[in-house]
Design a protein around this motif. Sequence first.
Motif, PDB file in Angstrom:
ATOM      1  N   ASP A 127       0.812  -1.226   0.000  1.00 20.81           N
ATOM      2  CA  ASP A 127       0.000   0.000   0.000  1.00 20.81           C
ATOM      3  C   ASP A 127       0.852   1.285   0.000  1.00 20.81           C
ATOM      4  O   ASP A 127       0.341   2.378   0.179  1.00 20.81           O
ATOM      5  N   GLU A 172      -8.452  -0.428  13.361  1.00 21.90           N
ATOM      6  CA  GLU A 172      -8.512  -1.864  13.077  1.00 21.90           C
ATOM      7  C   GLU A 172      -7.420  -2.566  13.881  1.00 21.90           C
ATOM      8  O   GLU A 172      -6.274  -2.103  13.887  1.00 21.90           O
ATOM      9  N   ASN A 201      -4.552  -5.202  14.544  1.00 21.29           N
ATOM     10  CA  ASN A 201      -3.613  -5.977  13.737  1.00 21.29           C
ATOM     11  C   ASN A 201      -3.073  -7.111  14.592  1.00 21.29           C
ATOM     12  O   ASN A 201      -2.262  -6.878  15.487  1.00 21.29           O
ATOM     13  N   LYS A 244      -9.576  -9.489  15.501  1.00 21.56           N
ATOM     14  CA  LYS A 244     -10.233  -8.331  14.892  1.00 21.56           C
ATOM     15  C   LYS A 244     -11.730  -8.640  14.735  1.00 21.56           C
ATOM     16  O   LYS A 244     -12.081  -9.753  14.328  1.00 21.56           O
ATOM     17  N   GLU A 249     -16.373  -7.137   9.774  1.00 18.47           N
ATOM     18  CA  GLU A 249     -16.738  -5.833   9.192  1.00 18.47           C
ATOM     19  C   GLU A 249     -18.097  -5.326   9.679  1.00 18.47           C
ATOM     20  O   GLU A 249     -18.285  -4.140   9.915  1.00 18.47           O
ATOM     21  N   GLU A 270     -18.807  -1.772  11.476  1.00 21.76           N
ATOM     22  CA  GLU A 270     -19.768  -0.851  10.874  1.00 21.76           C
ATOM     23  C   GLU A 270     -20.849  -0.451  11.885  1.00 21.76           C
ATOM     24  O   GLU A 270     -21.218   0.731  12.002  1.00 21.76           O
ATOM     25  N   LEU A 321     -12.813   5.872  11.222  1.00 24.80           N
ATOM     26  CA  LEU A 321     -12.241   4.523  11.182  1.00 24.80           C
ATOM     27  C   LEU A 321     -10.882   4.612  10.493  1.00 24.80           C
ATOM     28  O   LEU A 321     -10.780   5.058   9.353  1.00 24.80           O
ATOM     29  N   ARG A 322      -9.854   4.217  11.231  1.00 29.30           N
ATOM     30  CA  ARG A 322      -8.510   4.277  10.656  1.00 29.30           C
ATOM     31  C   ARG A 322      -8.110   2.893  10.164  1.00 29.30           C
ATOM     32  O   ARG A 322      -7.865   1.989  10.956  1.00 29.30           O
ATOM     33  N   ARG A 323      -8.119   2.741   8.856  1.00 33.22           N
ATOM     34  CA  ARG A 323      -7.701   1.473   8.251  1.00 33.22           C
ATOM     35  C   ARG A 323      -6.191   1.324   8.416  1.00 33.22           C
ATOM     36  O   ARG A 323      -5.443   2.277   8.221  1.00 33.22           O
ATOM     37  N   SER A 324      -5.775   0.132   8.751  1.00 32.65           N
ATOM     38  CA  SER A 324      -4.350  -0.090   8.995  1.00 32.65           C
ATOM     39  C   SER A 324      -3.554  -0.071   7.710  1.00 32.65           C
ATOM     40  O   SER A 324      -3.986  -0.587   6.691  1.00 32.65           O
ATOM     41  N   ARG A 325      -2.379   0.521   7.797  1.00 30.48           N
ATOM     42  CA  ARG A 325      -1.468   0.579   6.656  1.00 30.48           C
ATOM     43  C   ARG A 325      -0.225  -0.242   6.979  1.00 30.48           C
ATOM     44  O   ARG A 325       0.234  -0.256   8.108  1.00 30.48           O
ATOM     45  N   LYS A 343       0.298  -3.528   6.967  1.00 35.33           N
ATOM     46  CA  LYS A 343       0.133  -4.787   7.718  1.00 35.33           C
ATOM     47  C   LYS A 343       1.026  -5.903   7.188  1.00 35.33           C
ATOM     48  O   LYS A 343       1.524  -6.721   7.945  1.00 35.33           O
TER      49      LYS A 343
END
Length: 347
Positions: free
Chosen positions: A78, A295, A297, A306, A309, A313, A328-332, A334
Amino acid sequence: MKSDKKNIRHLSLPAIQEYFNTIGEKPFRAKQVYEWLWLKHAGSFEAMTNLSKTLRSSLEEHFTLPALKIDATQHSEDGTIKNRFRLHDGHLVEGVLIPTESRQTACVSSQVGCSLSCKFCATGFMDRKRNLDFDEIYDEVALLNQQSLESSGKKLTNIVYMGMGEPLLNYKNVLQSIERITAADGLAMSPKRITVSTAGVAKMIKQLGDDQVRFNLALSLHAANDKKRSEIMPINETNNLQGLIEALNYFYKATQSQISFEYILFRDFNDSQKDADELIKIYRQVPADLINIIEYNPIDRARFQKPDEEAVEKFMQYLGKHRVNARLRRSRGKDIDAACGQLANKG
């Protein structure tokens, strides 16, 4: 054998000028050296090419310049880049460059390991070896800034002290590093672009207020009642939620600086409606701008999972319905163990 030579970066400009005076060098040379140290980020005296060889040798003889070096680099699918930095004594810490369309964020470490033993964090399973000096933290940022320029042509826009260690247990060096990062003869970064994250050391949060800091503060909350929080974060036993709420209000009153909460969602632990209600209750007691819902990890040594979804939500919608500013902070990163809670020098 321990060297009695002083780290030149621990000297102020007037102190370097004084030294140059004693060896009969012109005062402007001191300014050149200072620029090499902070503005040009020289990693050695040899790199200071506008100084004579004799002067460079003299500096080498009298001072040390223990610059941080990149030991290993990993690239995520990513775009996230994780670096393992080697310190002058062989210790290792990690720092991450997180690029998005609008931001280039550096996530930096403040300690080698950590003493807080949070049950969901890879660094928490390591021992704390030592604090980073302010110039070592500065090096992390300068190297990540250089990496950002090389990979995207853009400078860093944001810095988060969310890497390895508890920043407020290395208080003096963290504040000194920010002083250098924000200085005109440093990286000239606005303090409003810097966020220090803490697991919650109430006394030091109040100290930040007394010191009138201008950077932002994030509290790693992760559970909104004392019983659950103590279970996953042992620090809560001596710094409970009520004490932290008081400290955050004290900090805000003194600084007007931005406060946010970090809240990692764990399946069947802190993701129910009751948990959301308790979180809302805390949010209402502090002038917080935002809750970052993160999220989880998974890491090898922790028992947490985890949520699916749908549960995430549902939790987010419930907060939204109660007018809570939550994101919501999506993980970068991983895939390279560079995401929140995964830093553990695995290389």
